[in-house]
Write a protein that holds these residues in place. Structure first.
Motif, PDB file in Angstrom:
ATOM      1  N   GLU A  19       0.844  -1.184   0.000  1.00 36.19           N
ATOM      2  CA  GLU A  19       0.000   0.000   0.000  1.00 36.19           C
ATOM      3  C   GLU A  19       0.881   1.235   0.000  1.00 36.19           C
ATOM      4  O   GLU A  19       1.794   1.356   0.806  1.00 36.19           O
ATOM      5  CB  GLU A  19      -0.909   0.020   1.222  1.00 36.19           C
ATOM      6  CG  GLU A  19      -1.800   1.252   1.272  1.00 36.19           C
ATOM      7  CD  GLU A  19      -2.748   1.246   2.442  1.00 36.19           C
ATOM      8  OE1 GLU A  19      -3.695   0.436   2.423  1.00 36.19           O
ATOM      9  OE2 GLU A  19      -2.524   2.034   3.379  1.00 36.19           O
ATOM     10  N   LYS A  21       0.811   5.480   0.095  1.00 36.26           N
ATOM     11  CA  LYS A  21       0.045   6.696   0.374  1.00 36.26           C
ATOM     12  C   LYS A  21       0.785   7.837  -0.305  1.00 36.26           C
ATOM     13  O   LYS A  21       1.922   8.141   0.040  1.00 36.26           O
ATOM     14  CB  LYS A  21      -0.081   6.928   1.875  1.00 36.26           C
ATOM     15  CG  LYS A  21      -0.917   5.855   2.541  1.00 36.26           C
ATOM     16  CD  LYS A  21      -1.060   6.077   4.024  1.00 36.26           C
ATOM     17  CE  LYS A  21      -1.855   4.938   4.616  1.00 36.26           C
ATOM     18  NZ  LYS A  21      -2.029   5.091   6.049  1.00 36.26           N
ATOM     19  N   THR A  33      -9.332  14.122 -10.106  1.00 36.72           N
ATOM     20  CA  THR A  33      -9.346  12.824  -9.422  1.00 36.72           C
ATOM     21  C   THR A  33      -9.449  11.687 -10.432  1.00 36.72           C
ATOM     22  O   THR A  33      -8.703  10.709 -10.352  1.00 36.72           O
ATOM     23  CB  THR A  33     -10.542  12.755  -8.444  1.00 36.72           C
ATOM     24  OG1 THR A  33     -10.413  13.798  -7.494  1.00 36.72           O
ATOM     25  CG2 THR A  33     -10.617  11.434  -7.733  1.00 36.72           C
ATOM     26  N   LYS A  37      -6.621   8.866 -11.131  1.00 39.44           N
ATOM     27  CA  LYS A  37      -6.963   7.462 -10.891  1.00 39.44           C
ATOM     28  C   LYS A  37      -6.732   6.634 -12.154  1.00 39.44           C
ATOM     29  O   LYS A  37      -6.159   5.549 -12.095  1.00 39.44           O
ATOM     30  CB  LYS A  37      -8.409   7.328 -10.425  1.00 39.44           C
ATOM     31  CG  LYS A  37      -8.807   5.890 -10.194  1.00 39.44           C
ATOM     32  CD  LYS A  37     -10.176   5.744  -9.617  1.00 39.44           C
ATOM     33  CE  LYS A  37     -10.449   4.251  -9.420  1.00 39.44           C
ATOM     34  NZ  LYS A  37     -11.465   4.001  -8.436  1.00 39.44           N
ATOM     35  N   GLU A  48      -5.462  -1.328  -7.215  1.00 40.06           N
ATOM     36  CA  GLU A  48      -6.517  -0.418  -6.785  1.00 40.06           C
ATOM     37  C   GLU A  48      -5.920   0.960  -6.536  1.00 40.06           C
ATOM     38  O   GLU A  48      -4.796   1.070  -6.056  1.00 40.06           O
ATOM     39  CB  GLU A  48      -7.161  -0.941  -5.492  1.00 40.06           C
ATOM     40  CG  GLU A  48      -8.321  -0.129  -4.997  1.00 40.06           C
ATOM     41  CD  GLU A  48      -8.967  -0.718  -3.752  1.00 40.06           C
ATOM     42  OE1 GLU A  48      -9.790  -0.016  -3.152  1.00 40.06           O
ATOM     43  OE2 GLU A  48      -8.644  -1.857  -3.367  1.00 40.06           O
ATOM     44  N   LYS A  50      -7.355   4.754  -4.936  1.00 40.20           N
ATOM     45  CA  LYS A  50      -8.394   5.630  -4.404  1.00 40.20           C
ATOM     46  C   LYS A  50      -7.787   7.023  -4.333  1.00 40.20           C
ATOM     47  O   LYS A  50      -6.776   7.228  -3.671  1.00 40.20           O
ATOM     48  CB  LYS A  50      -8.835   5.169  -3.021  1.00 40.20           C
ATOM     49  CG  LYS A  50      -9.523   3.822  -3.025  1.00 40.20           C
ATOM     50  CD  LYS A  50      -9.938   3.427  -1.635  1.00 40.20           C
ATOM     51  CE  LYS A  50     -10.551   2.038  -1.657  1.00 40.20           C
ATOM     52  NZ  LYS A  50     -10.951   1.603  -0.315  1.00 40.20           N
ATOM     53  N   VAL A  51      -8.412   7.961  -5.018  1.00 35.82           N
ATOM     54  CA  VAL A  51      -7.862   9.314  -5.136  1.00 35.82           C
ATOM     55  C   VAL A  51      -8.867  10.305  -4.546  1.00 35.82           C
ATOM     56  O   VAL A  51     -10.063  10.210  -4.805  1.00 35.82           O
ATOM     57  CB  VAL A  51      -7.553   9.659  -6.608  1.00 35.82           C
ATOM     58  CG1 VAL A  51      -6.931  11.035  -6.723  1.00 35.82           C
ATOM     59  CG2 VAL A  51      -6.635   8.599  -7.229  1.00 35.82           C
ATOM     60  N   ASN A  52      -8.356  11.258  -3.758  1.00 33.46           N
ATOM     61  CA  ASN A  52      -9.197  12.264  -3.117  1.00 33.46           C
ATOM     62  C   ASN A  52      -8.630  13.643  -3.413  1.00 33.46           C
ATOM     63  O   ASN A  52      -7.533  13.973  -2.966  1.00 33.46           O
ATOM     64  CB  ASN A  52      -9.228  12.001  -1.607  1.00 33.46           C
ATOM     65  CG  ASN A  52     -10.140  12.940  -0.862  1.00 33.46           C
ATOM     66  OD1 ASN A  52     -10.125  14.155  -1.062  1.00 33.46           O
ATOM     67  ND2 ASN A  52     -10.932  12.373   0.029  1.00 33.46           N
ATOM     68  N   ALA A  58      -3.717  10.025  -2.634  1.00 33.01           N
ATOM     69  CA  ALA A  58      -4.086   8.774  -3.289  1.00 33.01           C
ATOM     70  C   ALA A  58      -3.581   7.621  -2.440  1.00 33.01           C
ATOM     71  O   ALA A  58      -2.484   7.694  -1.873  1.00 33.01           O
ATOM     72  CB  ALA A  58      -3.488   8.691  -4.686  1.00 33.01           C
TER      73      ALA A  58
END
Length: 86
Positions: A19, A21, A33, A37, A48, A50-52, A58
């Motif tokens: 993972e 970050k 975003t 992604k 996978e 996940k983008v914010n 991400a």
């Protein structure tokens, strides 16, 4: 392939995943975003992303063969930059 076999295959692949970050500099909207992604998911070995945009972050789940440089290069193609969050 049966459901059980697929589940076991998925679990085995996640066991070797890492993972990440990431801080994505410059995102300011949903379109940003989606672009980031899509770029991250295009990296071979990324499972996978996940983008914010609000947090400019991400979270990426990827195989061990995926490097920070590979993800940074993909993000750079969208016009943003990525660094590891501490």
């Amino acid at each position: 392939m049966g459901r059980i076999a697929l589940s076991l295959l998925l679990l085995a692949s996640l066991a070797y995943a890492k993972e990440w970050k990431l801080h994505i500099n410059g995102m300011h909207c949903i379109a940003c975003t989606l672009a980031v992604k899509k770029a991250l998911m295009s990296v071979s070995g990324v499972q996978e992303a996940k983008v914010n945009f609000k947090n400019e972050s991400a979270i990426v789940i990827a195989d061990e063969k995926v490097t920070l440089r590979m993800m940074q290069d993909a993000v750079a193609q969208t016009g943003y930059s990525a660094t590891v969050e501490k």
